[in-house]
Write a protein that holds these residues in place. Sequence first.
Motif, PDB file in Angstrom:
ATOM      1  N   LEU A  93       0.809  -1.226   0.000  1.00 16.46           N
ATOM      2  CA  LEU A  93       0.000   0.000   0.000  1.00 16.46           C
ATOM      3  C   LEU A  93       0.835   1.265   0.000  1.00 16.46           C
ATOM      4  O   LEU A  93       0.452   2.281  -0.587  1.00 16.46           O
ATOM      5  CB  LEU A  93      -0.942  -0.003   1.213  1.00 16.46           C
ATOM      6  N   ASN A  94       1.999   1.254   0.716  1.00 15.31           N
ATOM      7  CA  ASN A  94       2.849   2.441   0.792  1.00 15.31           C
ATOM      8  C   ASN A  94       2.073   3.659   1.285  1.00 15.31           C
ATOM      9  O   ASN A  94       2.049   4.727   0.670  1.00 15.31           O
ATOM     10  CB  ASN A  94       3.481   2.746  -0.576  1.00 15.31           C
ATOM     11  N   LEU A  95       1.372   3.468   2.413  1.00 15.82           N
ATOM     12  CA  LEU A  95       0.568   4.548   3.001  1.00 15.82           C
ATOM     13  C   LEU A  95       1.036   4.847   4.416  1.00 15.82           C
ATOM     14  O   LEU A  95       1.540   3.965   5.127  1.00 15.82           O
ATOM     15  CB  LEU A  95      -0.910   4.152   3.032  1.00 15.82           C
ATOM     16  N   HIS A  96       0.822   6.082   4.819  1.00 16.24           N
ATOM     17  CA  HIS A  96       1.077   6.474   6.204  1.00 16.24           C
ATOM     18  C   HIS A  96      -0.259   6.852   6.851  1.00 16.24           C
ATOM     19  O   HIS A  96      -0.934   7.782   6.385  1.00 16.24           O
ATOM     20  CB  HIS A  96       2.039   7.652   6.275  1.00 16.24           C
ATOM     21  N   CYS A  97      -0.668   6.123   7.893  1.00 17.37           N
ATOM     22  CA  CYS A  97      -1.932   6.384   8.603  1.00 17.37           C
ATOM     23  C   CYS A  97      -1.626   6.763  10.046  1.00 17.37           C
ATOM     24  O   CYS A  97      -0.719   6.190  10.669  1.00 17.37           O
ATOM     25  CB  CYS A  97      -2.837   5.159   8.593  1.00 17.37           C
ATOM     26  N   ASN A  98      -2.371   7.723  10.576  1.00 16.84           N
ATOM     27  CA  ASN A  98      -2.202   8.058  11.997  1.00 16.84           C
ATOM     28  C   ASN A  98      -3.218   7.341  12.885  1.00 16.84           C
ATOM     29  O   ASN A  98      -3.193   7.484  14.094  1.00 16.84           O
ATOM     30  CB  ASN A  98      -2.265   9.570  12.217  1.00 16.84           C
ATOM     31  N   GLY A  99      -4.139   6.587  12.274  1.00 17.31           N
ATOM     32  CA  GLY A  99      -5.086   5.782  13.035  1.00 17.31           C
ATOM     33  C   GLY A  99      -6.444   6.413  13.223  1.00 17.31           C
ATOM     34  O   GLY A  99      -7.381   5.756  13.680  1.00 17.31           O
ATOM     35  N   THR A 100      -6.581   7.701  12.853  1.00 19.80           N
ATOM     36  CA  THR A 100      -7.857   8.394  13.042  1.00 19.80           C
ATOM     37  C   THR A 100      -8.670   8.487  11.751  1.00 19.80           C
ATOM     38  O   THR A 100      -9.823   8.906  11.780  1.00 19.80           O
ATOM     39  CB  THR A 100      -7.611   9.819  13.572  1.00 19.80           C
ATOM     40  N   ASP A 209     -13.752   5.378  17.107  1.00 19.50           N
ATOM     41  CA  ASP A 209     -13.104   6.571  16.581  1.00 19.50           C
ATOM     42  C   ASP A 209     -11.997   7.088  17.483  1.00 19.50           C
ATOM     43  O   ASP A 209     -11.250   7.993  17.088  1.00 19.50           O
ATOM     44  CB  ASP A 209     -14.137   7.680  16.367  1.00 19.50           C
ATOM     45  N   CYS A 210     -11.890   6.552  18.689  1.00 18.73           N
ATOM     46  CA  CYS A 210     -10.794   6.953  19.567  1.00 18.73           C
ATOM     47  C   CYS A 210      -9.483   6.480  18.944  1.00 18.73           C
ATOM     48  O   CYS A 210      -9.383   5.322  18.503  1.00 18.73           O
ATOM     49  CB  CYS A 210     -10.975   6.361  20.957  1.00 18.73           C
ATOM     50  N   PRO A 211      -8.470   7.324  18.878  1.00 18.98           N
ATOM     51  CA  PRO A 211      -7.309   7.053  18.022  1.00 18.98           C
ATOM     52  C   PRO A 211      -6.461   5.856  18.416  1.00 18.98           C
ATOM     53  O   PRO A 211      -5.831   5.245  17.558  1.00 18.98           O
ATOM     54  CB  PRO A 211      -6.500   8.355  18.102  1.00 18.98           C
ATOM     55  N   GLY A 212      -6.410   5.475  19.679  1.00 19.38           N
ATOM     56  CA  GLY A 212      -5.496   4.405  20.065  1.00 19.38           C
ATOM     57  C   GLY A 212      -6.142   3.082  20.383  1.00 19.38           C
ATOM     58  O   GLY A 212      -5.463   2.143  20.802  1.00 19.38           O
ATOM     59  N   VAL A 213      -7.438   2.968  20.190  1.00 21.96           N
ATOM     60  CA  VAL A 213      -8.176   1.829  20.714  1.00 21.96           C
ATOM     61  C   VAL A 213      -7.764   0.517  20.043  1.00 21.96           C
ATOM     62  O   VAL A 213      -7.607   0.435  18.826  1.00 21.96           O
ATOM     63  CB  VAL A 213      -9.694   2.060  20.574  1.00 21.96           C
TER      64      VAL A 213
END
Length: 924
Positions: A93-100, A209-213
């Motif tokens: 995929l070569n993607l960068h996601c922050n999780g949100t 939707d909580c970023p670290g769950v």
Amino acid sequence: MNSASEILIAALFLFASIHVSISDDFQIRLVNGNYDCSGRLEIYSGSNWKSVCSTNLNMNHARVACRQLSCGVPVSIATDAYFGVGDGENVALNLHCNGTESALSYCSPSDSQIQTCPKTEITALDCSGRVYLRIGNLDSCSGVVFVSSSYLAGYISGEAWNIDDANVVCRLTRCGSALSISSTSERDLHYYSLLENLGCLGAEYNIEDCPGVTMVRGTDGNSTIAHVICSKDNLSLRLVNGSTVCSGRLEVYNGLSWLTVCGSNWTMNQAKAVCAQLGCGFPVQVYSDAHYGQGYGDIFPMDVLCSGSEPSLMDCDFTRPHPSGCTHDQDVSIICSGLRLVNGTSRCNGLVEVNGGSQWGSVCSIDWDMASANVICRHLRCGSALSVQTRNLYGESQGPVLLDGIHCNGSEKSLSQCSASQFGNYICDKSQVAAVECSGEYLGPFDTKIRLEGSYSSGGLVEIRPYNQSTWGTVSGKHWDVNDAQVLCRSLGYGFVLAAYNSSENLRQTGPVWFEAHCYGNESHLSQCPLTLLGPPDLHTCDAAVLCTGYFSSRIVNGTSPSAGNVEISYDGTWSAISTEGWDINDANVLCRSQFHGFALDTVTDSSFGAVSGPMWFKNIQCSGTEYNLNRCSGEFLPNNTVVSSAPAGVICSSDQLIVRLVNGTDRCNGILEVNRFSTWERACSKSWNSDFATVLCQELYCGKLSSVKTNSSIADSQGGVWLNNFECFGHEQSLSECSSQPWSNAFCDSSYQIHITCSGQSFVHGIKFSDQFPCSEAVPFYSYTFEYTYKNAPVVDWDIEDADTVCRQRRCGSATVALTHREYGRKSAWISFQCTGHEFSLSDCPVSVVESNGSQYWNYATVTCSDLDRSYVYRVTYIPALCISLAVLLLVVIFIPEWKCRHRGDGAPGKYHSFGNDPTVTS
């Protein structure tokens, strides 16, 4: 083109290609997994599904992928092709996601240029499925936070658990805002999954939707579990140090302790919500300078934002922390007006009075109307307004005139939403004050429940909600006693009362204090008790609470059959006997009914079924006789698990004990009903009975269907007998002993009350059913039924090998090798005698007779052991059809061949029949 521009164009082209591949049309899926939300991660690209490489993927990518698939939160992401490899290409995929991000299409391109990967590095993703939240017990807004999905169940971890996470949980469970949080170590976990590292910001609308769950499976015994107390139903208020119950320093109970509130930013809007929640009218004044003295301890950590229309403070917004640097010098204080009617005949009519903080006074009747009066009556829980008065028909108020008027439009939910002039401003005298007559107190039917406290499963605060209200409230504990508590425990099926007390401080409640109860103890519901209805203010300083035993099991032991013996109750994990003190036939009747053993024939209070030496929990059980089980009765708890050595309470139930017969008729299937309870035949009498009762009796005696039932028969003779009190059958019972009844009584039985029953006397066996669990080589019990669809194990007499042979033939199991009867405890009114010759094809073809009971305490059922599969049957099935075909063909030949010859003799003309007479017209 120079190298810099080439690099720029290449970068733009790469970004564009990635953007296209992950545009809104970009699709992903999970395949070959254990359930819908687990499997090999694939992407739809170039008209084909391609497996996604695990290179450069992490939990942030997993969070986004699970969210995009509406599959909750990630449980694990594996890089070893755990769910197999696909048939197509592999793609990175070569993607960068922050999780949100809501979907992978919103992740940004990474610097990686990897295009593909080995098949051993395919991504395997395991998501939780849609996550649901629950706090504590059912309908609770405080306690352990439970999480569940279609595939997992568990808790929220107490590690890194904070107030922002808790605010999201409270909002999603419709429990308002978080008041306090905590975490505890739990060793005895029911579930073994944890939702970890939520990292919520506090404003999320879904826990996913909580970023670290992340969901983690396989928790250990040292895990900490998140607890929360939300504002709904838990934000209790009080005003302290004031001159009235409706004035003072505001304190908030957060489920753990009482806290003062920072007065910065407080206005009349917040004060309206406080006065409304306390039932204290409308606000008079708000102070933010510790007007009623400084508090101590912690200050409530949240700022409170209200619009002025909220019916309680817990409906306001608590999401913003209070201003920094707030001290007890700024503790908020409030004066509410209060409201009462005085000089009337009850608390629901009279002069309208309010309190300015130091004394009660009246209200001018200027613009006084039915709309305002209706709100006042509703506020006081006095129904609606019947009339308003503007003259002193109720006499003169003892205090001054304090208000120019109260102005409502009639739709307000609380008095605090009405408008009023400033206290001390008025333009009337005491002869022109407002008065009202309300319709009066009426609560109507209501629901009850116990708000559990601590470790108790059936103890805590008593809560009430009238059917016509949406608000749960409490019961005053001022006169609450064991009689009131016993009624509540019994009505909820929670067994017997252990204690009646006033609620502890950690159960301070909101809502109305509905009434005081004054029960006698024998009522079936609190609504049947005398009640004193209460109005505001609602001070939860003395709320009623109760501790019940909880639901308990009962059983009959040590007897000669399951329906006769000593009675035991299971409480606190221990079976113990019941004291004979207070044990009577009504209690025994309930016990028999709960055990499906019919009704009670007698109680046992001696050692007929053996004495006990051990603990006893209960005595003085008091049932009316109509309850479904002992949990609906009342009883006394024996303190310290009293050890006794005496006769326990016992019972003899009708099941397997009661037999019947018909006498003085033309045969055994018609006549006057007699019953045998204790080895003695007694004439049965009744003033009320129905045809179902007689139908069951005909079936029990193997006498076919009911023909007629009547009293005042000419064949009856008056004598002593037994009265069948409230005897009731439904028609499906197999014997009278299975019907319900109140205790029987012995008395003289006039012929006009004796019961004459006539049955059809038709054949009783409609069908035979064999046990399917036994093969031919084992004992096969069989059942006959006497009426449609109901089989019963048949009591037999004179069972022999000929009868058994017929059974084996019917079962297609060869011949009988063994015919046995087995003894069972219990009394039967009639026995069956089969008289087979051994040649019948089924048992229903055999002659049958019925033998009347001799009163024996035992009966026999029949079993049979067959030799094997019936080969003769196989022969009949296999060869007889062929033989039949052969015979049919032969018959056709015999019949049609001679005729064919006749029709074709000579020149083929139709032949004539020859006669041996002298008819000249017939040639020889």
